[in-house]
Design a protein around this motif. Structure first.
Motif, mmCIF file in Angstrom:
data_model
loop_
_atom_site.group_PDB
_atom_site.id
_atom_site.type_symbol
_atom_site.label_atom_id
_atom_site.label_comp_id
_atom_site.label_asym_id
_atom_site.label_seq_id
_atom_site.Cartn_x
_atom_site.Cartn_y
_atom_site.Cartn_z
ATOM 1 N N MET A 1 0.704 -1.270 -0.051
ATOM 2 C CA MET A 1 0.063 -0.030 -0.144
ATOM 3 C C MET A 1 0.827 1.450 0.002
ATOM 4 S SD MET A 1 -3.111 -1.148 2.534
ATOM 5 C CE MET A 1 -3.804 0.333 2.155
ATOM 6 N N ARG A 2 2.175 1.169 0.274
ATOM 7 C CA ARG A 2 3.005 2.239 0.423
ATOM 8 C C ARG A 2 4.267 1.948 -0.275
ATOM 9 N NH1 ARG A 2 4.343 4.152 6.107
ATOM 10 N NH2 ARG A 2 4.111 1.927 6.650
ATOM 11 N N SER A 3 5.103 2.858 -1.167
ATOM 12 C CA SER A 3 6.179 2.606 -1.721
ATOM 13 C C SER A 3 7.450 2.909 -0.808
ATOM 14 C CB SER A 3 6.291 3.500 -3.019
ATOM 15 O OG SER A 3 6.185 4.824 -2.507
ATOM 16 N N VAL A 4 7.267 3.855 0.356
ATOM 17 C CA VAL A 4 8.196 4.070 1.164
ATOM 18 C C VAL A 4 7.584 3.743 2.859
ATOM 19 C CG1 VAL A 4 9.577 5.791 2.318
ATOM 20 C CG2 VAL A 4 9.067 6.008 -0.150
ATOM 21 N N VAL A 5 8.187 2.838 3.265
ATOM 22 C CA VAL A 5 8.002 2.628 4.804
ATOM 23 C C VAL A 5 8.748 3.037 5.768
ATOM 24 C CG1 VAL A 5 6.738 0.473 4.297
ATOM 25 C CG2 VAL A 5 9.116 0.230 4.791
ATOM 26 N N SER A 6 8.123 3.549 6.915
ATOM 27 C CA SER A 6 9.124 4.174 8.047
ATOM 28 C C SER A 6 9.765 3.544 8.792
ATOM 29 C CB SER A 6 7.966 4.963 8.814
ATOM 30 O OG SER A 6 7.225 4.049 9.517
ATOM 31 N N TYR A 7 9.828 2.002 8.687
ATOM 32 C CA TYR A 7 10.275 1.062 9.661
ATOM 33 C C TYR A 7 11.669 0.147 8.822
ATOM 34 C CZ TYR A 7 6.646 -2.043 7.979
ATOM 35 O OH TYR A 7 5.892 -2.630 7.407
ATOM 36 N N VAL A 8 12.142 -0.516 9.693
ATOM 37 C CA VAL A 8 13.219 -1.529 8.983
ATOM 38 C C VAL A 8 12.690 -2.868 9.745
ATOM 39 C CG1 VAL A 8 15.205 -2.525 8.879
ATOM 40 C CG2 VAL A 8 14.979 -0.103 8.573
ATOM 41 N N ASP A 131 11.457 6.226 14.831
ATOM 42 C CA ASP A 131 12.717 6.065 14.070
ATOM 43 C C ASP A 131 12.938 7.597 13.506
ATOM 44 O OD1 ASP A 131 15.065 5.827 12.482
ATOM 45 O OD2 ASP A 131 14.884 3.842 12.075
ATOM 46 N N PRO A 132 13.951 8.285 13.875
ATOM 47 C CA PRO A 132 14.199 9.421 13.341
ATOM 48 C C PRO A 132 14.619 9.519 12.160
ATOM 49 C CG PRO A 132 16.083 9.040 14.837
ATOM 50 C CD PRO A 132 15.124 7.835 14.980
ATOM 51 N N TRP A 133 15.401 8.627 11.467
ATOM 52 C CA TRP A 133 15.832 8.824 10.140
ATOM 53 C C TRP A 133 16.745 10.055 10.047
ATOM 54 C CZ3 TRP A 133 16.152 4.452 7.464
ATOM 55 C CH2 TRP A 133 15.245 3.271 7.561
ATOM 56 N N PRO A 134 17.739 10.199 10.964
ATOM 57 C CA PRO A 134 18.347 11.655 11.161
ATOM 58 C C PRO A 134 18.940 11.971 9.753
ATOM 59 C CG PRO A 134 19.704 9.904 11.945
ATOM 60 C CD PRO A 134 18.313 9.171 11.524
ATOM 61 N N LYS A 135 19.537 11.401 8.726
ATOM 62 C CA LYS A 135 19.989 11.811 7.739
ATOM 63 C C LYS A 135 19.217 12.411 6.980
ATOM 64 C CE LYS A 135 23.734 8.271 7.571
ATOM 65 N NZ LYS A 135 24.528 7.187 6.955
ATOM 66 N N HIS A 139 14.802 11.394 5.338
ATOM 67 C CA HIS A 139 13.624 12.245 5.956
ATOM 68 C C HIS A 139 12.352 11.593 5.489
ATOM 69 C CE1 HIS A 139 15.905 15.802 8.213
ATOM 70 N NE2 HIS A 139 16.268 14.744 8.340
ATOM 71 N N LYS A 140 12.222 11.310 4.112
ATOM 72 C CA LYS A 140 11.061 11.099 3.526
ATOM 73 C C LYS A 140 10.548 9.644 4.097
ATOM 74 C CE LYS A 140 13.514 8.255 -0.123
ATOM 75 N NZ LYS A 140 13.999 8.281 -1.717
ATOM 76 N N ARG A 141 11.320 8.818 4.832
ATOM 77 C CA ARG A 141 11.013 7.683 5.677
ATOM 78 C C ARG A 141 10.447 7.929 6.872
ATOM 79 N NH1 ARG A 141 12.509 3.019 3.224
ATOM 80 N NH2 ARG A 141 13.947 3.072 1.611
ATOM 81 N N ARG A 142 10.617 9.284 7.388
ATOM 82 C CA ARG A 142 9.798 9.555 8.634
ATOM 83 C C ARG A 142 8.136 9.184 8.521
ATOM 84 N NH1 ARG A 142 13.038 14.985 10.444
ATOM 85 N NH2 ARG A 142 14.786 13.921 11.219
ATOM 86 N N GLU A 169 15.579 17.312 17.479
ATOM 87 C CA GLU A 169 15.029 18.319 17.285
ATOM 88 C C GLU A 169 14.300 18.636 15.889
ATOM 89 O OE1 GLU A 169 14.167 22.519 18.593
ATOM 90 O OE2 GLU A 169 15.090 21.021 19.642
ATOM 91 N N ASN A 170 14.946 18.508 14.791
ATOM 92 C CA ASN A 170 14.424 18.862 13.521
ATOM 93 C C ASN A 170 13.258 17.741 13.289
ATOM 94 O OD1 ASN A 170 15.701 16.492 12.912
ATOM 95 N ND2 ASN A 170 16.955 17.354 11.233
ATOM 96 N N TYR A 171 13.104 16.720 13.863
ATOM 97 C CA TYR A 171 11.893 15.801 13.572
ATOM 98 C C TYR A 171 10.824 16.488 14.598
ATOM 99 C CZ TYR A 171 9.561 11.394 12.469
ATOM 100 O OH TYR A 171 8.514 10.549 12.116
ATOM 101 N N ALA A 172 11.094 16.895 15.766
ATOM 102 C CA ALA A 172 9.948 17.722 16.303
ATOM 103 C C ALA A 172 9.498 18.786 15.818
ATOM 104 C CB ALA A 172 10.651 18.068 17.957
#
Length: 227
Positions: A1-8, A131-135, A139-142, A169-172
């Motif tokens: 249902m999604r091409s990009v998922v937020s988790y591994v 998961d903050p995906w800091p790089k 960020h598209k995976r957040r 901080e930048n995710y907040a």
């Protein structure tokens, strides 16, 4: 249902105790998202009672989730997680605490919310330290993106809350920006400095918060309400 998922989807062997929990407790406490029948889950039937439903996305190893469920017996508490050992450990923790108001979902929370939760029915959704995906290129995976926030908002009952916490901080700031732009939500703490919610005393300190404190990062809570 999604091409990009937020988790591994991590691997990892289960301990003897975690495997016992899967063998003995999962049949009554757990369900797999990908194996659910079409349509919404009947939470009243599953819990054996009618009560407000709280969904926590990403319960990890379950230490805080078990405590949160135990502290709120008035809620039907649903934990969603993709990590098998984590769910096994959560069942063990819940068993030790005598928690009876907790059920577990194994799989993608987006699929669960999209296909198996009726609109306007949840009392709350919690997303603590995703998961903050800091790089920057990741960020598209957040998970907190406009489409996801719109989905969460649509599943909340009026007055229901979407509570997030992160130590990045930048995710907040991204969470604040995206949620503030969602017309179905309002910031419960818009009058506080920066719009951040005071850290609730009832939310246990996670290992992520402890690590963030050691590394000098400040954790932020955000609480938005369905209008």
């Amino acid at each position: 249902m999604r091409s990009v998922v937020s988790y591994v989807k991590r691997g990892g062997r289960m301990t003897v105790g975690q495997q016992r929990a899967w063998n003995e407790l999962w049949p009554s406490l757990g369900r797999t998202v990908g194996e659910l029948p079409e349509g919404p889950v009947d939470f009243d039937d599953w819990f054996g009672r009618r009560a407000p439903v709280m969904v926590e996305i990403g319960s990890g190893m379950g230490e805080t989730t078990s405590q949160l469920a135990a502290a709120a017996p008035e809620l039907n508490y649903v934990a969603v997680e993709v990590y098998d050992p984590g769910l096994g450990q959560l069942m063990l923790r819940a068993e030790k605490l005598g928690v009876e108001n907790l059920r577990l979902m194994h799989g993608d929370a987006v699929v669960l919310l999209t296909s198996h939760v009726e609109p306007g029915t949840l009392s709350g959704v919690r997303l603590f330290f995703p998961d903050p995906w800091p790089k920057k290129r990741h960020h598209k995976r957040r998970i907190v993106q406009p489409e996801f926030v719109a989905l969460v908002a649509s599943r909340l009952a009026p007055g229901g809350t979407f509570h997030m916490a992160t130590d990045w901080e930048n995710y907040a700031e991204q969470m604040m920006e995206v949620c503030s732009a969602e017309p179905l939500l309002r910031n419960r703490h818009a009058g506080e400095p920066g719009g951040w919610a005071p850290r609730p005393e009832w939310r246990p300190i996670t290992k992520f918060e402890n690590r963030a404190d050691v590394e000098g990062r400040i954790s932020h809570d955000l609480i938005f309400e369905r209008v």
